[in-house]
Scaffold this active site. Structure first.
Site, PDB file in Angstrom:
ATOM      1  N   ASP A  77     -15.505   0.602   6.529  1.00 52.46           N
ATOM      2  CA  ASP A  77     -14.556   1.651   6.117  1.00 52.46           C
ATOM      3  C   ASP A  77     -15.140   2.486   4.983  1.00 52.46           C
ATOM      4  OD1 ASP A  77     -11.906   2.986   5.955  1.00 52.46           O
ATOM      5  OD2 ASP A  77     -11.979   2.129   3.947  1.00 52.46           O
ATOM      6  N   SER A  81      -8.217   2.640   8.576  1.00 49.69           N
ATOM      7  CA  SER A  81      -8.836   2.545   7.258  1.00 49.69           C
ATOM      8  C   SER A  81      -7.947   1.734   6.306  1.00 49.69           C
ATOM      9  CB  SER A  81      -9.064   3.964   6.729  1.00 49.69           C
ATOM     10  OG  SER A  81      -9.350   3.967   5.372  1.00 49.69           O
ATOM     11  N   HIS A 110       0.848  -1.193   0.000  1.00 53.68           N
ATOM     12  CA  HIS A 110       0.000   0.000   0.000  1.00 53.68           C
ATOM     13  C   HIS A 110       0.882   1.240   0.000  1.00 53.68           C
ATOM     14  CE1 HIS A 110      -3.599   2.386   0.820  1.00 53.68           C
ATOM     15  NE2 HIS A 110      -2.823   3.113   1.591  1.00 53.68           N
ATOM     16  N   LYS A 139      -8.724  -2.740   5.306  1.00 57.41           N
ATOM     17  CA  LYS A 139      -8.937  -3.247   3.939  1.00 57.41           C
ATOM     18  C   LYS A 139      -7.884  -4.304   3.591  1.00 57.41           C
ATOM     19  CE  LYS A 139      -9.076   0.938   2.055  1.00 57.41           C
ATOM     20  NZ  LYS A 139      -9.409   2.191   2.723  1.00 57.41           N
ATOM     21  N   ARG A 160     -15.968  10.787   6.627  1.00 58.03           N
ATOM     22  CA  ARG A 160     -14.770  11.566   6.992  1.00 58.03           C
ATOM     23  C   ARG A 160     -14.498  12.627   5.942  1.00 58.03           C
ATOM     24  NH1 ARG A 160     -10.477   7.229   7.100  1.00 58.03           N
ATOM     25  NH2 ARG A 160      -9.032   8.956   7.383  1.00 58.03           N
TER      26      ARG A 160
HETATM   27  N1  URA Z   1      -6.039   5.694   2.421  1.00 56.06           N
HETATM   28  C1  URA Z   1      -7.057   4.975   2.967  1.00 56.06           C
HETATM   29  O1  URA Z   1      -7.359   3.874   2.543  1.00 56.06           O
HETATM   30  N2  URA Z   1      -7.717   5.525   4.015  1.00 56.06           N
HETATM   31  C2  URA Z   1      -7.406   6.716   4.541  1.00 56.06           C
HETATM   32  O2  URA Z   1      -8.020   7.123   5.489  1.00 56.06           O
HETATM   33  C3  URA Z   1      -6.364   7.461   3.945  1.00 56.06           C
HETATM   34  C4  URA Z   1      -5.674   6.904   2.895  1.00 56.06           C
END
Ligand code: URA
Length: 424
Positions: free
Chosen positions: A162, A184, A83, A188, A169
């Protein structure tokens, strides 16, 4: 008092939540059983009064468990996901996925579309003729079994809490909370089945972490949540004051990634991909040098072709560069005094590329896969009058570039370090 009201009040008063509290928030978000105003109120209380590292880990777990979890048990271990917090010209996934898969690591990844100046991997791959990014979780697992790697767009079936909380958010000014960001991201990844996660935390003008202390604090929290939840996490804080590599823009970035895989490009993209691949290999008990071998032997390129073919892409993209070409390509030359590049501003270049159509301002905007930039100068390079410093690939949208994107100093400037020494 409803239990969600009590949870909101507790956080407003600065009290620590239990796992059951955070599970209740997450369930309400996933199942739509609480009104948005209650979830928004909780988000603001959590934003203002903070969540402890333990609460952040519990929220991560609760959100990861709020929907389906990808079952990778039919696939060979190790299972790795990657990521990036997002940056300008960040095409590392396009190289890392096949590179690590060619080292016998199972790579299953879900990626997002870009918003703002940071491009999304899905937009980049959608620029490739034929490439499918709409695989179901079942198709992903099947492909990962056949090929070794698979990538698709995010599905609401994984970590649905999320999805709800992230949208709220975005609308309530509560995105920039470290605990909310970390939970978050990791929820995932956990729902996607990964056991080892490599994180590239971007730091600088072209990312949402502008300074090293904020980026390092996010890295520490991500690592601590990972430890708490039994994941192996490797995290690097990497430079995003200048764009990564040469290309910015969807098709242009895919072309750069292919050049790296073919061994035709030796710049920052290659360097960062090898560093991240090396960290990942060591995390799963292999030699970091396997990454260089996979790149130099052509194994990573072979894997990339296998992967693209499996996802429906036209493989001619590996031999030719004349696909998704912009109608107008023009060069900007340096018109000032000679010197050394001291600033190549990722944010200003990213905004220019976005305004030409490489990115989007709202989720509904269409991207133009053809447009973007080739950045021909890096911090520390010598710059002479008349030297081309930027190649602009324009489509049909008007956009202006802030001249402050390039700073030139009359004293020599060192090259920027790609990865902070504080990575772990
Ligand atoms: N990437 C995400 O998946 N969530 C966030 O809150 C910020 C960046």
């Amino acid at each position: 008092m409803s239990s969600l009201l009590k949870i909101i009040t507790d956080k407003r008063q600065g009290r620590e939540h239990s796992f059951a509290d955070l599970e209740a928030v997450s369930r309400a978000a996933a199942e739509g059983t609480a009104p948005d105003y209650q979830l928004a109120a909780w988000l603001m209380a959590a934003f203002l009064n903070g969540l402890s590292p333990r609460e952040a880990a519990w929220l991560t777990k609760a959100m990861a468990e709020s929907g389906e979890r990808l079952d990778l048990s039919s696939l060979p271990r190790p299972w790795v996901d990657k990521h990036s917090t997002g940056g300008v010209g960040d095409k590392t996934t396009l190289v890392l996925l096949p590179l690590l898969a060619s080292c016998d690591i199972t790579m299953v990844k879900m990626s997002g579309k870009g918003l703002g100046i940071t491009g999304g991997t899905i937009d980049k791959l959608n620029s490739v003729p034929g490439f499918r990014t709409d695989f179901t979780p079942e198709e992903m697992v099947r492909q990962a079994k056949d090929v070794g790697c698979a990538l698709t767009g995010q599905t609401p079936r994984l970590a649905p809490a999320d999805k709800t909380l992230y949208a709220l958010r975005d609308a309530t000014g509560t995105v920039e909370s470290r605990a909310l960001i970390a939970s978050s991201i990791l929820s995932k990844k956990i729902a996607g089945g990964a056991e080892t996660i490599v994180l590239d935390i971007k730091c600088g003008s072209g990312s949402f972490m502008q300074d090293l202390s904020a980026a390092s604090a996010l890295r520490d929290l991500l690592v601590s949540i990972g430890e708490e939840l039994g994941l192996t996490i490797r995290a690097a804080v990497t430079d995003m004051d200048q764009p990564l590599g040469r290309a910015i823009g969807n098709a242009l970035e895919v072309k750069e990634a292919i050049r790296v895989l073919r061994g035709d490009e030796h710049g920052a993209t290659r360097e960062l991909c090898l560093a991240l691949a090396g960290m990942t290999l060591e995390a799963v008990g292999r030699e970091a040098s396997d990454a260089v071998r996979a790149l130099e032997s052509g194994a990573a390129l072979q894997m990339a072709m296998h992967w693209f073919h499996a996802q429906g892409a036209d493989l001619d993209v590996f031999d030719e560069e004349d696909w998704q070409t912009a109608p107008v390509v023009e060069e900007i030359v340096w018109e000032g005094e000679p010197g050394w590049a001291s600033r190549v501003d990722a944010r200003l270049l990213g905004e220019f590329a976005r305004d030409m159509g490489a990115g989007r301002l709202t989720k509904e905007d269409e991207v133009d896969p053809r447009v973007g930039l080739e950045v021909l100068v890096r911090v520390g390079d010598r710059v002479e009058p008349g030297q081309p410093v930027l190649r602009v690939h324009r489509g049909d949208r008007e956009a202006a570039l802030d001249s402050g994107w390039l700073g030139v100093s009359d004293v020599a400037v060192p090259a920027r370090q790609l990865m902070s020494d504080e990575s772990c």
